[in-house]
Enzyme design. Structure first.
Site, mmCIF file in Angstrom:
data_model
loop_
_atom_site.group_PDB
_atom_site.id
_atom_site.type_symbol
_atom_site.label_atom_id
_atom_site.label_comp_id
_atom_site.label_asym_id
_atom_site.label_seq_id
_atom_site.Cartn_x
_atom_site.Cartn_y
_atom_site.Cartn_z
ATOM 1 N N ASN A 114 27.535 34.604 33.975
ATOM 2 C CA ASN A 114 26.940 35.797 33.359
ATOM 3 C C ASN A 114 27.208 35.765 31.857
ATOM 4 O O ASN A 114 27.852 34.855 31.351
ATOM 5 C CB ASN A 114 27.473 37.074 34.015
ATOM 6 C CG ASN A 114 28.970 37.207 33.826
ATOM 7 O OD1 ASN A 114 29.465 37.354 32.713
ATOM 8 N ND2 ASN A 114 29.714 37.118 34.935
ATOM 9 N N LYS A 140 26.024 15.944 42.822
ATOM 10 C CA LYS A 140 24.912 16.625 42.165
ATOM 11 C C LYS A 140 23.727 16.719 43.139
ATOM 12 O O LYS A 140 23.316 15.718 43.726
ATOM 13 C CB LYS A 140 24.512 15.864 40.913
ATOM 14 C CG LYS A 140 23.427 16.574 40.131
ATOM 15 C CD LYS A 140 23.046 15.820 38.880
ATOM 16 C CE LYS A 140 21.808 16.457 38.294
ATOM 17 N NZ LYS A 140 21.178 15.627 37.285
ATOM 18 N N LYS A 152 33.660 54.370 41.253
ATOM 19 C CA LYS A 152 34.315 53.057 41.264
ATOM 20 C C LYS A 152 35.836 53.203 41.212
ATOM 21 O O LYS A 152 36.564 52.474 41.880
ATOM 22 C CB LYS A 152 33.821 52.255 40.046
ATOM 23 C CG LYS A 152 34.097 50.797 40.120
ATOM 24 C CD LYS A 152 33.234 50.037 39.132
ATOM 25 C CE LYS A 152 31.782 50.009 39.555
ATOM 26 N NZ LYS A 152 30.943 49.274 38.611
ATOM 27 N N PHE A 193 37.222 48.119 34.438
ATOM 28 C CA PHE A 193 36.072 48.384 33.574
ATOM 29 C C PHE A 193 34.853 48.634 34.457
ATOM 30 O O PHE A 193 34.781 48.131 35.570
ATOM 31 C CB PHE A 193 35.804 47.199 32.643
ATOM 32 C CG PHE A 193 36.580 47.297 31.358
ATOM 33 C CD1 PHE A 193 37.957 47.160 31.353
ATOM 34 C CD2 PHE A 193 35.930 47.568 30.163
ATOM 35 C CE1 PHE A 193 38.685 47.288 30.181
ATOM 36 C CE2 PHE A 193 36.643 47.686 28.981
ATOM 37 C CZ PHE A 193 38.020 47.546 28.985
ATOM 38 N N LYS A 221 37.918 51.547 44.244
ATOM 39 C CA LYS A 221 38.777 50.380 44.021
ATOM 40 C C LYS A 221 40.253 50.749 44.059
ATOM 41 O O LYS A 221 41.102 49.891 44.261
ATOM 42 C CB LYS A 221 38.448 49.759 42.669
ATOM 43 C CG LYS A 221 36.978 49.353 42.565
ATOM 44 C CD LYS A 221 36.826 47.983 41.995
ATOM 45 C CE LYS A 221 35.365 47.648 41.831
ATOM 46 N NZ LYS A 221 35.151 46.244 41.533
ATOM 47 N N ASP A 248 30.126 38.514 41.391
ATOM 48 C CA ASP A 248 30.295 39.165 42.689
ATOM 49 C C ASP A 248 30.189 38.152 43.836
ATOM 50 O O ASP A 248 30.771 38.343 44.888
ATOM 51 C CB ASP A 248 29.224 40.247 42.874
ATOM 52 C CG ASP A 248 29.525 41.456 41.999
ATOM 53 O OD1 ASP A 248 30.712 41.791 41.853
ATOM 54 O OD2 ASP A 248 28.574 42.033 41.434
ATOM 55 N N PRO A 255 36.349 37.480 46.034
ATOM 56 C CA PRO A 255 37.404 38.500 46.139
ATOM 57 C C PRO A 255 37.283 39.463 44.969
ATOM 58 O O PRO A 255 36.872 39.069 43.872
ATOM 59 C CB PRO A 255 38.698 37.680 46.030
ATOM 60 C CG PRO A 255 38.305 36.410 45.352
ATOM 61 C CD PRO A 255 36.875 36.146 45.754
ATOM 62 N N ASP A 256 37.600 40.722 45.200
ATOM 63 C CA ASP A 256 37.598 41.710 44.118
ATOM 64 C C ASP A 256 39.025 41.773 43.557
ATOM 65 O O ASP A 256 39.945 42.255 44.214
ATOM 66 C CB ASP A 256 37.141 43.074 44.654
ATOM 67 C CG ASP A 256 36.906 44.048 43.517
ATOM 68 O OD1 ASP A 256 37.753 44.117 42.599
ATOM 69 O OD2 ASP A 256 35.864 44.730 43.541
ATOM 70 N N ILE A 257 39.183 41.274 42.351
ATOM 71 C CA ILE A 257 40.527 41.137 41.773
ATOM 72 C C ILE A 257 41.111 42.505 41.450
ATOM 73 O O ILE A 257 42.270 42.808 41.756
ATOM 74 C CB ILE A 257 40.461 40.229 40.526
ATOM 75 C CG1 ILE A 257 40.001 38.837 40.974
ATOM 76 C CG2 ILE A 257 41.813 40.161 39.819
ATOM 77 C CD1 ILE A 257 39.357 38.009 39.912
HETATM 78 O O1 C5P Z 1 32.318 46.255 41.042
HETATM 79 P P1 C5P Z 1 32.149 46.006 39.600
HETATM 80 O O2 C5P Z 1 31.920 44.558 39.239
HETATM 81 O O3 C5P Z 1 31.125 46.872 38.919
HETATM 82 O O4 C5P Z 1 33.540 46.470 38.955
HETATM 83 C C1 C5P Z 1 33.932 46.173 37.678
HETATM 84 C C2 C5P Z 1 35.416 46.103 37.580
HETATM 85 O O5 C5P Z 1 35.947 45.378 38.674
HETATM 86 C C3 C5P Z 1 35.870 45.357 36.345
HETATM 87 O O6 C5P Z 1 37.134 45.875 35.983
HETATM 88 C C4 C5P Z 1 35.994 43.931 36.853
HETATM 89 O O7 C5P Z 1 36.900 43.174 36.068
HETATM 90 C C5 C5P Z 1 36.516 44.156 38.247
HETATM 91 N N1 C5P Z 1 36.128 43.142 39.236
HETATM 92 C C6 C5P Z 1 37.075 42.273 39.735
HETATM 93 N N2 C5P Z 1 36.728 41.357 40.696
HETATM 94 C C7 C5P Z 1 35.465 41.294 41.156
HETATM 95 C C8 C5P Z 1 34.481 42.165 40.656
HETATM 96 C C9 C5P Z 1 34.826 43.077 39.698
HETATM 97 O O8 C5P Z 1 38.226 42.318 39.290
HETATM 98 N N3 C5P Z 1 35.155 40.398 42.067
#
Ligand code: C5P
Length: 417
Positions: free
Chosen positions: A222, A300, A352, A338, A356, A290, A318-320
């Site tokens: 991105n 390749k 959010k 953020f 979270k 995501d 994974p969502d960190i």
């Molecule tokens: O769910 P979204 O991407 O909109 O959420 C944004 C926040 O979640 C940011 O703080 C981003 O760094 C964190 N995030 C994360 N891991 C992910 C997706 C988002 O830490 N896989």
């Protein structure tokens, strides 16, 4: 910033308020009162246009100071030169900021007292534009605003609504209490040499994009530049924190005094964050992908001659932020996320925060025309359990400094949460 929650006090601060021409100047009288209620000393400069809307007498009575109007007045210069006026202020505030004064500032003109002070000052400047909506939307005004922000000034507003000219749209000056909140944010960020309130605290900051490999040469990514996250890591380190910056691919220099862990994928970012625990503070500013590609190809990928593109199956990353927020044992005392949103910015970000499980969310509008991704400026809202603070538009460095200062205030007031 809701005044009084944390450091909403302007005791001992000096503000030079420049009132330029516009019907909104009447709100500046209330602004003077609000600032004085909070302990600030307020000196005012009235431009010729400003003096058409409010009288020097009311400004002097409310500020309890002489009002300065004339660049060439011997009396004003002998008592208080224009250099001294700015030197003795902690912050210059222009409210209302007319299209004309902004144009003068953007081109460096100095033909009256206000514009001369603004050209001569080395103090932070906040401007609150107010004008007819067509004047506001004119490309010349928009160009001037961008120039001023690039020059390091901060702005607040204008808001939308009914305008004095009978039109409806953007151009209303922000309300006095909103301007006071912006002033508190800006003054709160002023670093004091040798002041290291985060000494002994450990922070993890994520920054930049992640790259999710498709095969050894291709990836999904991105447009995040990492500017905001890197600036936050630097600002926390400046306040004395020991900072681990977990950074996706970027073109930025490593911030001084920060340990950088360079990673590519979300999985690597999570592993690097977990390895950096324990921490008091986690700020997740990275734009984590995501999804990643299921079953990354070892070689390749080749066109197979069928004319059909390969189907890429994606799996969720994974969502960190969520993982750090919901750690059982060892959760950082303050977790900040953020939220980049293109609509209903505050509402989505509040959701959010709850989903979270983080403590604060810094929400920003990345909709069309905002130029946040990769740009140098940011307009954010800080969402905490106490409510929503609308911060002025500032450089990403200034947003980082203000956030680091708020984090330091948090630990000063609440200790380790
Ligand atoms: O769910 P979204 O991407 O909109 O959420 C944004 C926040 O979640 C940011 O703080 C981003 O760094 C964190 N995030 C994360 N891991 C992910 C997706 C988002 O830490 N896989």
């Amino acid at each position: 910033m809701p005044s009084g929650i944390l450091g909403g006090n302007l005791d001992g601060k000096s503000i030079l308020l420049i009132i330029s021409g516009g019907i909104a100047a009447y709100k500046s009288l209330d602004l003077i009162r609000r600032l004085k209620e909070r302990g600030a000393a307020v000196r005012c400069v009235l431009t010729a246009g400003g003096a058409q809307f409010v009288t020097p007498l009311s400004v002097a009575a409310l500020s309890e100071e002489a009002v300065f109007q004339d660049l060439f007045s011997l009396k004003d210069e002998s008592e208080m030169g224009h250099i001294r006026l700015s030197r003795e202020a902690d912050l210059l505030v222009i409210a209302p900021a007319s299209a004309d004064l902004m144009a003068k500032m953007a081109s460096g003109q100095a033909d009256d007292l206000a514009s001369t002070i603004l050209l001569a000052t080395d103090k932070p400047v906040l401007f609150a534009p107010a004008m007819n909506t067509r004047m506001w939307e004119h490309p010349a005004t928009q160009r001037n605003v961008r120039t001023l922000l690039d020059d390091g000034l901060a702005s607040i507003g204008p808001g939308q609504g009914d305008l004095a000219c009978g039109e409806v749209g953007s151009g209303r000056m922000s309300e006095p209490l909103e301007i006071v909140a912006a002033i508190e944010t800006l003054l709160g960020e002023t670093p004091v040499a040798g002041d290291l309130p985060l000494m002994g605290r450990r922070a993890i900051v994520t920054s930049g994009p992640t790259y999710e490999a498709i095969d050894p040469v291709r990836y999904l990514a991105n447009r995040s530049s990492g500017k905001q996250g890197h600036a936050i890591a630097a600002a926390l380190a400046q306040l004395g924190a020991e900072v681990v910056l977990v950074a996706g691919p970027n073109n930025l220099p490593d911030p001084g005094g920060v340990q950088v862990r360079a990673i590519e994928s979300a999985a690597q970012m999570l592993a690097a964050c977990e390895a950096a625990l324990p921490a008091d503070i986690a700020v997740c500013a990275a734009a984590v992908a995501d999804w990643r590609v299921a079953g990354e190809a070892g070689q390749k990928m080749k066109k197979d001659g069928s004319g059909r593109p390969p189907a890429l199956a994606l799996v969720e990353n994974p969502d960190i932020l969520k993982t750090l927020s919901q750690l059982n044992g060892g959760r950082p005392g303050l977790v900040v996320g953020f939220a980049a949103e293109t609509e209903k910015v505050v509402g989505h970000a509040q959701g959010k925060r709850t989903r979270k499980g983080c403590d604060w969310i810094v929400a920003n509008d990345v909709g069309a025309g905002t130029n946040v991704m990769g740009g140098d400026d940011n307009t954010v809202h800080l969402i905490t359990a106490q409510g929503v603070e609308d911060w002025p538009t500032m450089s990403k460095d200034a947003v980082a400094a203000a956030l680091a200062r708020r984090i330091a205030d948090h630990f000063e007031h609440f200790g380790s949460a």
